[in-house]
Design a protein around this motif. Structure first.
Motif, PDB file in Angstrom:
ATOM      1  N   VAL B  41       0.842  -1.193   0.000  1.00  0.00           N
ATOM      2  CA  VAL B  41       0.000   0.000   0.000  1.00  0.00           C
ATOM      3  C   VAL B  41       0.872   1.235   0.000  1.00  0.00           C
ATOM      4  O   VAL B  41       2.072   1.163   0.218  1.00  0.00           O
ATOM      5  N   THR B  42       0.259   2.368  -0.243  1.00  0.00           N
ATOM      6  CA  THR B  42       1.003   3.617  -0.271  1.00  0.00           C
ATOM      7  C   THR B  42       0.487   4.549   0.805  1.00  0.00           C
ATOM      8  O   THR B  42      -0.648   4.442   1.231  1.00  0.00           O
ATOM      9  N   TYR B  43       1.308   5.475   1.222  1.00  0.00           N
ATOM     10  CA  TYR B  43       0.879   6.435   2.230  1.00  0.00           C
ATOM     11  C   TYR B  43       0.747   7.842   1.686  1.00  0.00           C
ATOM     12  O   TYR B  43       0.143   8.692   2.294  1.00  0.00           O
ATOM     13  N   GLY B  44       1.327   8.133   0.528  1.00  0.00           N
ATOM     14  CA  GLY B  44       1.146   9.451  -0.069  1.00  0.00           C
ATOM     15  C   GLY B  44      -0.169   9.471  -0.832  1.00  0.00           C
ATOM     16  O   GLY B  44      -1.061   8.678  -0.590  1.00  0.00           O
ATOM     17  N   THR B  45      -0.281  10.386  -1.758  1.00  0.00           N
ATOM     18  CA  THR B  45      -1.441  10.372  -2.637  1.00  0.00           C
ATOM     19  C   THR B  45      -1.338   9.089  -3.470  1.00  0.00           C
ATOM     20  O   THR B  45      -0.306   8.811  -4.043  1.00  0.00           O
ATOM     21  N   PRO B  46      -2.402   8.300  -3.518  1.00  0.00           N
ATOM     22  CA  PRO B  46      -2.317   7.047  -4.271  1.00  0.00           C
ATOM     23  C   PRO B  46      -2.044   7.309  -5.755  1.00  0.00           C
ATOM     24  O   PRO B  46      -2.482   8.312  -6.300  1.00  0.00           O
ATOM     25  N   LYS B  48      -3.107   5.581  -8.258  1.00  0.00           N
ATOM     26  CA  LYS B  48      -4.308   5.386  -9.067  1.00  0.00           C
ATOM     27  C   LYS B  48      -5.484   6.090  -8.409  1.00  0.00           C
ATOM     28  O   LYS B  48      -5.596   6.091  -7.189  1.00  0.00           O
ATOM     29  N   LYS B  50      -9.905   6.970  -8.913  1.00  0.00           N
ATOM     30  CA  LYS B  50     -11.124   6.584  -9.612  1.00  0.00           C
ATOM     31  C   LYS B  50     -11.987   7.809  -9.862  1.00  0.00           C
ATOM     32  O   LYS B  50     -12.088   8.687  -9.003  1.00  0.00           O
ATOM     33  N   LYS B 131      -8.360   2.850 -17.186  1.00  0.00           N
ATOM     34  CA  LYS B 131      -8.944   1.521 -17.184  1.00  0.00           C
ATOM     35  C   LYS B 131     -10.387   1.591 -16.696  1.00  0.00           C
ATOM     36  O   LYS B 131     -10.647   2.214 -15.650  1.00  0.00           O
ATOM     37  N   PRO B 134     -15.576  -1.878 -12.855  1.00  0.00           N
ATOM     38  CA  PRO B 134     -16.995  -2.196 -12.660  1.00  0.00           C
ATOM     39  C   PRO B 134     -17.692  -1.076 -11.910  1.00  0.00           C
ATOM     40  O   PRO B 134     -17.081  -0.441 -11.046  1.00  0.00           O
ATOM     41  N   GLY B 135     -18.929  -0.852 -12.261  1.00  0.00           N
ATOM     42  CA  GLY B 135     -19.684   0.177 -11.564  1.00  0.00           C
ATOM     43  C   GLY B 135     -19.543   1.539 -12.204  1.00  0.00           C
ATOM     44  O   GLY B 135     -19.676   2.553 -11.526  1.00  0.00           O
ATOM     45  N   ASN B 136     -19.247   1.574 -13.545  1.00  0.00           N
ATOM     46  CA  ASN B 136     -19.130   2.831 -14.279  1.00  0.00           C
ATOM     47  C   ASN B 136     -18.077   3.765 -13.704  1.00  0.00           C
ATOM     48  O   ASN B 136     -18.310   4.948 -13.498  1.00  0.00           O
ATOM     49  N   TYR B 137     -16.953   3.188 -13.402  1.00  0.00           N
ATOM     50  CA  TYR B 137     -15.842   4.007 -12.924  1.00  0.00           C
ATOM     51  C   TYR B 137     -14.675   3.884 -13.899  1.00  0.00           C
ATOM     52  O   TYR B 137     -14.540   2.891 -14.616  1.00  0.00           O
ATOM     53  N   GLU B 139     -10.428   4.211 -13.880  1.00  0.00           N
ATOM     54  CA  GLU B 139      -9.283   4.318 -12.986  1.00  0.00           C
ATOM     55  C   GLU B 139      -8.119   4.877 -13.787  1.00  0.00           C
ATOM     56  O   GLU B 139      -7.775   4.348 -14.843  1.00  0.00           O
TER      57      GLU B 139
END
Lengths: 587, 154
Positions: B41-46, B48, B50, B131, B134-137, B139
């Motif tokens: 995981v990351t701790y800064g701004t991710p 990726k 959505k 990318k 699912p769910g009309n998102y 990324e």
């Protein structure tokens, strides 16, 4: 030898198998199956298996939220039919066309708590020992609304249970003892402004239902509404929402933020109806009245139907037994009349509200029907039983929270010694405690028959006990004990040596402060040591120096108070002088 | 061969195979520990983020994400692209101007497609992977670097 190698081989295989199993578990974490299922259900071909993380910047630092690793469909409207953990989150603000919370930005644990960093179900839901914020399920998450939405008066869509809990906090009279800043200022119980940060929801629920579960010395009443699961849930959710450290302050809070000021209804014109509404903690229009006496005190209506709690004396007869001034002052400051009562002061009530309550209490007119003439037992059941108990043992339904405890009449030694006092105690009441004067409610004949009934229950054993008859020695009399054959004459009691003697001989039970809470008091049974700084009790006419002298010298028959005939008369006189000095009525 | 020799061979085989198993286990453990130590995981701004498809701009329009330093560009009804706004020179955030992009730090200039037209920038701006989820998102992966004109189907 061969056998040994087989054991070694088997051990190796088992060890390696266990190791590979645990490695396989690490390589294929629990969320993998959920993510595969989600990819299949949504028909997505290039779904990336891995930990999903939302970082939420809060005032308290970065909130790491990995819940969407499993709860993949939370923000996906098409996932409504999927099984948990993949299902769409229900509408947070039901009925709004556009939902104001973007779950992709705020994550889950900000409202549902649990352990946002964990990716294993048990860990993530915080279901392990000593974790301070286990998962808040469903409506329990309403406890978190107040983290950002600063809720004072007014409502917030979707926080109905929380808001009901706030109403209940007043309706169920919690406000009278507990402080929540901006809402109440009770000082008789722990402050709850930060209850949500300090306690888990389960702890709060448990403490409401069984107050002694988490604090053995708690004097919080056990209310008769604790069977109502919805009431307990709403109250606990409201309390869980009380936090000092909020994520937003007044300036930056989102919509729904209103002033902290809480407004309550007030009574303008004193009336019986207003008094009844106050007594029952009801609403007046859309504003709530701050009363709620009914949570502790029961009343009978004209038909004799009982309604109310069993944590304080029944108040059906109090309007006839006590004066209006007594009732008014008792509501404002109960400790003035009964020093050790657990009843909190209701100082916030205005004069008109107090007058209304008094009018309401005076309007209660139930009396046990006099035709046909009630038996003594029926009289006892109606008027005495709630405190003195069905078996006359002083353990009535409301006895536990009374201080001093109701008299135990099964102690035949006590009845044998003091039965002459009974008529007067019923007629005039006993000051400094809950025993009311009954002369306006009971007729002389009824009082007589009650005393006869009480005395008759232990009559067969009373002859076994004979109390000595001693009189109070006066200054100038010879000392009862003769020291070295020298006869001393008594002097008037000395306060300083009386205090020394008290600390030496009395403090272990009556306490250093003489308040009846000495170290040994907790091991004693009914009744507990007398609170000797209870001015109302010590200054009533029936508590004479002679009575004190006898009680010290001979003990109090049928109670844990032992005789102190090893004390010199002079010492006892000194102690009496000391007791009189600390309980002197300054008025 | 004597009886004791035979026993010795058996002993050797058993010991060898157990040690071999242990070796396999040790190697697997080592691998697992390595995987365990790798951050997931990351701790800064991710890298990726959505966005819902409904938030996409109209055809010809752009949408700026200043926090993530990304501009979304709707190319046609069915195509869109995401460009990084991180200057390839020293990492400043470039401004969107009429002729393309301009870096406020050292004056690097890019045209409308992110190609360098002036200044010290060594290479064109990154086009990013988009990318559908699912769910009309959608990324958008700010860590990726694609060629110019990398359009994605909406």
């Amino acid at each position: 030898m061969l056998k040994d190698y087989r054991i070694l081989l088997a051990a190796c295989v088992i060890a390696v198998g266990a190791m590979l199993l645990s490695i396989a578990k690490l390589v294929t974490p629990g969320y993998k199956a959920h993510q595969k299922a989600y990819a299949k259900l949504t028909g997505s071909t290039d779904f990336e298996i891995g930990v999903k993380q939302i970082n939420v910047e809060t005032k308290a630092g970065l909130l790491v939220d990995r819940c969407t690793t499993c709860h993949l469909g939370a923000a996906n409207a098409d996932a409504a039919a999927f099984d948990q953990p993949l299902r769409t989150h229900s509408e947070i603000c039901p009925g709004l066309a556009e939902q104001p919370h973007d779950l992709n930005k705020i994550g889950c644990s900000i409202c549902h708590e649990g352990n946002g960093r964990a990716i294993d179900e048990t860990d993530a839901h915080g279901h392990f020992k000593h974790w301070l914020s286990p998962l808040l399920v469903g409506r329990e998450a309403q406890a978190s609304c107040a983290k950002c939405h600063y809720m004072g008066a007014g409502t917030l869509l979707g926080a109905e249970t929380y808001l009901r809990g706030k109403e209940l906090f007043v309706e169920k009279v919690c406000y009278a003892c507990h402080t929540i800043r901006g809402l109440s200022d009770g000082k008789s119980a722990p402050e709850l402004t930060d209850a949500g940060d300090k306690f888990t929801l389960a702890y709060l629920k448990e403490s409401i239902v069984v107050p002694t579960a988490n604090l053995a010395t708690s004097t919080m009443p056990k209310f008769n509404w604790t069977q109502e699961a919805d009431t307990i849930a709403a109250l606990a959710i409201f309390l869980k929402g009380q936090r000092l450290n909020k994520l937003r302050d007044e300036a930056s809070a989102p919509i729904g933020m209103l002033a902290a000021e809480q407004t309550f209804a007030s009574v303008i014109e004193p009336s019986v109806a207003a008094g009844e509404a106050l007594f029952k903690g009801a609403f007046s229009g859309h504003l709530q009245l701050r009363g709620g006496c009914i949570n502790c005190h029961a009343v009978k209506n004209s038909e004799g139907l009982v309604q109310g709690g069993e944590n304080g004396p029944e108040l059906t007869y109090v309007g006839r037994a006590r004066s209006a001034a007594y009732m008014a002052s008792h509501i404002r400051n109960p400790k003035e009349d009964a020093l050790d009562t657990i009843m909190p002061p209701f100082r916030h009530l205005s004069d008109t509200e107090i007058d209304s309550l008094v009018l309401y209490l005076q309007s209660l007119d139930y009396t046990l029907p006099r035709t046909p003439e009630p038996t003594a037992q029926a009289l006892f059941s109606n008027y005495c039983m709630s405190c003195h108990g069905q078996n006359l043992d002083g353990n009535g339904s409301i006895a536990a929270l009374l201080d001093p405890l109701p008299r135990d009449f099964t102690a035949y030694q006590f009845v044998a010694s003091y039965k002459d006092r009974f008529v007067n105690s019923i007629r005039e009441g006993v000051a400094g405690g809950a025993m009311a004067p009954w002369q306006n409610i009971l007729t002389e004949e009824e009082i007589e028959s009650l005393v006869t009934y009480i005395v008759s229950t232990t009559e067969d054993r009373q002859s076994r006990f004979v109390r000595m008859d001693v009189s109070l020695p006066k200054p100038g009399d010879p000392e009862r004990h003769r020291f070295r054959d020298e006869t001393r004459t008594l002097e008037a009691g000395d306060i300083t040596s009386g205090q020394d003697a008290f600390q030496k001989f009395c403090a272990s039970c009556h306490g250093m402060l003489a308040n009846g809470k000495g170290p040994n008091a907790y091991a004693l049974k009914h009744p507990l040591p007398r609170d000797l700084i209870n001015k109302k009790f010590l200054n009533q006419s029936s508590v004479t120096d002679e009575r004190l002298y006898r009680s010290i010298l001979l003990g109090v028959a049928g109670t844990p108070m032992p005789s102190h005939d090893h004390l010199a008369d002079q010492t006892i006189l000194d102690i009496i002088a000391y007791l009189r000095s600390i309980s002197r009525d300054t008025n | 061969m004597t009886q004791s020799d035979k026993m010795k061979r058996r002993e050797f085989l058993t010991m060898g195979s157990s040690l071999g198993l242990l070796g396999v286990a040790a190697a697997a453990t080592g691998g697992a520990v390595f995987k365990y130590l790798m951050p997931v995981v990351t701790y800064g701004t991710p890298k990726k983020f959505k966005i819902p498809k409904s938030d996409l701009p109209d055809v010809g329009d752009e949408l700026l994400f200043s926090d993530q330093k990304v501009v979304l560009r709707r190319h046609s009804d069915t195509e869109m692209a995401a460009l990084s706004l991180v200057c390839t020179h020293l990492g400043c955030t470039v401004n969107v101007v009429e002729t393309g992009f301009q870096c406020p730090c050292h004056g690097s200039q890019y045209d409308i497609k992110g190609t360098v037209v002036g200044g010290p920038a060594p290479q064109s701006l990154a086009w990013l992977t988009v990318k559908p989820l699912p769910g009309n998102y959608l990324e958008i992966d700010t860590g990726s670097r694609l060629k110019e004109n990398s359009y994605f189907k909406v």
